[in-house]
Enzyme design. Structure first.
Site, PDB file in Angstrom:
ATOM      1  N   GLY A  81       8.523  10.549   7.006  1.00  0.00           N
ATOM      2  CA  GLY A  81       8.780   9.037   7.017  1.00  0.00           C
ATOM      3  C   GLY A  81       9.183   8.924   5.306  1.00  0.00           C
ATOM      4  O   GLY A  81       9.827   9.770   4.786  1.00  0.00           O
ATOM      5  N   SER A  82       8.850   7.726   5.040  1.00  0.00           N
ATOM      6  CA  SER A  82       9.084   7.248   3.869  1.00  0.00           C
ATOM      7  C   SER A  82       8.635   7.874   2.522  1.00  0.00           C
ATOM      8  O   SER A  82       9.162   7.592   1.443  1.00  0.00           O
ATOM      9  CB  SER A  82       8.725   5.797   3.809  1.00  0.00           C
ATOM     10  N   VAL A  83       7.592   8.785   2.755  1.00  0.00           N
ATOM     11  CA  VAL A  83       7.124   9.554   1.576  1.00  0.00           C
ATOM     12  C   VAL A  83       8.489  10.190   1.167  1.00  0.00           C
ATOM     13  O   VAL A  83       7.979  10.841  -0.166  1.00  0.00           O
ATOM     14  CB  VAL A  83       6.090  10.355   1.930  1.00  0.00           C
ATOM     15  N   ALA A  84       9.238  10.669   1.947  1.00  0.00           N
ATOM     16  CA  ALA A  84      10.494  11.530   1.536  1.00  0.00           C
ATOM     17  C   ALA A  84      11.608  10.951   0.409  1.00  0.00           C
ATOM     18  O   ALA A  84      12.305  11.465   0.227  1.00  0.00           O
ATOM     19  CB  ALA A  84      11.058  11.910   2.691  1.00  0.00           C
ATOM     20  N   LYS A  85      11.174   9.443   0.525  1.00  0.00           N
ATOM     21  CA  LYS A  85      12.136   8.843  -0.325  1.00  0.00           C
ATOM     22  C   LYS A  85      12.114   9.027  -1.761  1.00  0.00           C
ATOM     23  O   LYS A  85      13.021   8.550  -2.495  1.00  0.00           O
ATOM     24  CB  LYS A  85      12.084   7.227  -0.152  1.00  0.00           C
TER      25      LYS A  85
END
Length: 658
Positions: free
Chosen positions: A363-367
């Protein structure tokens, strides 16, 4: 009449009788035949002796040597495992198993009792009438006294618990009923009790005929389920089965010793025959990077978060920001090796270390990878304002933000602080597919970290050649690829460490039985981004924790800030694939968080994943659909325990321009 003359001539005369043998002749003849027999027997004996000594001699000598010879094995003691502060996590204790041969034991007891009754003058009828009862009395005495001699903590019964009869005793886990059943068994070998103190076992073996005290090495896990997902366990024969016990089995096991000695016919050692002595070499001692106190706190915090949020499971990894050392690695439902394993397995507990073996879409932690790449390539800076619409079309795929909005003036810090999918993909388009793929490689995505534990997953990321039109619409926002919690923590460690990724390690030191330290390979280091970029990105991700009553400058982890400290991190929500439809689910999610504490002087990196939580992870389901509160609890405990100085004041970021 004329007379007839008889005899006289050879034809008509009387035969002359043979003279009888004299006694001397008889004796001589018998002596002759006896001599012949003795000579024949002597010849046979001499021939046999010649055959035995000359023809069979060497083989018989070898057989005789083998009959006298006894080879004794001296088991090596398995090395202990300790945490970074020397606290024991696993060690081996010498114990004894009480064993018997039930059929042989009862036969010998019968013979002893019968002999005693004869000495006492009992008749045959009395012996036959009483012998069975007397044997049973001896067995019952053994069954009742052995548990008492062992004591409450002296051993563990090998069978499942049974209800004790009124005339039997149970001390701790040792039941006289179980022992009596084994003494009555029609078998040649039974283990009465395992894990008995060696001195107590010797007393029992000396007191009760037929009971042997066999050596048994017991692997002890003094902290129960704490860290068991890391440690694993050993089998009954002493070989590692799971976790570190399996991956480091060769280091921990050591080398057994052996010796040879001759014994007499009654089993007594023959003095002076001890030879071929090879001493045992004990296993090495392994010191882990794990902090037992922290591991305990993290594990308990996760269990509470799972219960509060009604999640399927939870996991967390804590790394040292600069060395990459694993300070804690925990997941829920870890089994207690000291408890009833079958019962725990039936309840869903296990030995798995899902923080390294079960990847998930981050999810968004990969951004943060997109953010780091865009800043490293000079495409943006934290204050740049972007006109971000509520949705974006990429290769025929429409991606929306999690909240509806028109074109909004988000800064780069705002794109990531508010977790805008559209703004992230706008920056990713500027970066391009090839450069984005390069940064995935630099951060180690799609490869194992090299942690010294078994069953590590490399996760999953489509190789560049297999990207379709929609692949690039998913990867930059953390969908379409899978990471483990350890990989997630490693990505954030790279930035917390000034842009240099250090392979995570869980073994700090290995010490051989001679006390000498065994050199370990140094972890590989990879320059991911420059120090300046790393500092900029870590500082920019403080925006996640910003709180603004008006909502404009509010980050996705607002309310989880820690007073007095700067924190940096990122929330994440990843849709799970519905197994029935094959499409992304609208109700099943992985909830993630990764953070750095403190942001101004990084010390710790914490990565967390909750699997399908139904509500918040705090007491009563509070805390919102985020793992940030769990990060706050762990970070607060660490900063307080380590007495980390407070952070200097820092200006909040503008997330949405006015």
């Amino acid at each position: 009449m004329g007379s007839v003359v008889r005899g006289g001539g050879p034809r008509g005369g009387r035969r002359q009788a043979k003279a009888p043998e004299s006694q001397a002749q008889v004796t001589n003849r018998r002596a002759f035949w006896l001599a012949v027999v003795f000579l024949a027997v002597g010849a046979l004996l001499i021939g046999r002796l010649f055959w035995v000594q000359v023809v069979w001699g060497s083989d018989l000598r070898v057989q005789a040597q083998h009959q006298r010879e006894r080879v004794y094995d001296e088991p090596a003691r398995r090395g202990e495992v300790v945490d970074r502060n020397g606290n024991r996590l696993a060690y081996t204790m010498q114990a004894r198993s009480l064993t018997v041969s039930p059929m042989t034991l009862r036969k010998e007891i019968r013979e002893q009792q019968e002999l005693q009754m004869r000495i006492d003058g009992a008749s045959r009828e009395a012996i036959d009438a009483q012998i069975d009862a007397r044997v049973e009395d001896v067995l019952r005495t053994m069954a009742n006294e052995i548990p008492t001699m062992i004591g409450a903590e002296g051993g563990q019964s090998t069978d499942k618990e049974k209800d004790a009869e009124a005339d039997h005793t149970r001390v701790g886990d040792v039941s006289s009923r179980e022992i009596l059943d084994k003494l009555r068994a029609d078998t040649d070998y039974e283990v009465l009790v395992r894990n008995v103190d060696p001195d107590v076992a010797q007393q029992i073996a000396s007191k009760f005929h037929g009971v042997a005290a066999d050596r048994q090495d017991i692997r002890q896990y003094p902290n129960g389920a704490i860290g068991e997902n890391i440690l694993g366990k050993v089998s009954m024969d002493g070989h590692g089965q799971f976790g570190l016990e399996a991956s480091s089995d060769a280091v921990l096991t050591g080398i057994n010793g052996r010796s040879t000695e001759d014994v007499s016919g009654d089993g007594q050692s023959i003095p002076g025959t001890l030879r071929d002595v090879v001493p045992a070499v004990d296993g090495a001692k392994i010191e882990l990077t794990i902090d037992l106190d922290l591991q305990t706190f993290v594990q308990q915090t996760l269990e509470q978060a799972k219960e509060n949020s009604l999640a399927k499971d939870a996991q967390a990894v804590v790394l040292d920001a600069h060395t990459g050392e694993v300070l804690a690695m925990a997941n829920t439902d870890t089994i207690d090796p000291n408890g009833n394993l079958e019962k725990q397995l039936a309840q869903g507990r296990d030995f798995e270390n899902i923080a390294i073996s079960h990847p998930f879409e981050p999810g968004s932690v990969a951004k943060i990878i997109t953010a780091a790449a865009a800043i490293e390539e000079g495409l943006t800076d934290p204050k740049q304002v972007h006109q971000v619409p509520g949705s974006i079309d990429m290769a025929g795929i429409t991606v929306n933000d999690a909240w509806p909005h028109g074109v909004a003036p988000y800064t780069t810090a705002g794109i990531f602080g508010k977790s805008s999918n559209v703004g992230t993909l706008q920056l990713a388009q500027q970066l391009g597919e090839d450069r984005y793929w390069d940064y995935l490689q630099r951060f180690g995505i799609g490869t194992t970290t090299g942690i010294e534990l078994p069953n590590e997953s490399a996760g999953l990321v489509p190789v560049r050649e297999q990207w379709s039109g929609g692949t690039f619409a998913n990867l930059p926002i953390g969908q379409g690829m899978s990471w483990t919690s350890l990989q997630l923590a490693s990505v954030y460690q790279s930035l917390a460490n000034g842009g240099e990724r250090v392979e995570p390690r869980i073994i700090s030191k290995v010490t051989g039985p001679d006390g000498q330290e065994v050199a370990q390979p140094a972890p590989e280091r990879t320059r991911v981004v420059s120090e300046e970029t790393a500092r900029t990105v870590v500082d920019m991700f403080r925006s996640t924790f910003q709180s603004d009553p008006a909502g404009l400058q509010n980050g996705t982890a607002g309310g989880s800030e820690l007073e007095g400290y700067q924190l940096a991190g990122k929330t994440g929500t990843a849709q799970k694939v519905n197994e029935e439809t094959g499409a992304y689910s609208q109700s099943q999610f992985w909830i993630t968080f990764a953070g750095i504490a403190p942001a101004d002087d990084p010390r710790f990196v914490v990565a967390i994943m909750l699997d399908e939580p139904q509500r918040g992870p705090l007491r009563g389901g509070m805390g919102g659909q985020s793992a940030a509160p769990v990060f706050k609890e762990i970070a607060s405990w660490l900063l307080n325990r380590e007495n980390v100085p407070l952070s200097p004041p820092a200006e909040p970021f503008v997330l949405q321009a006015q």
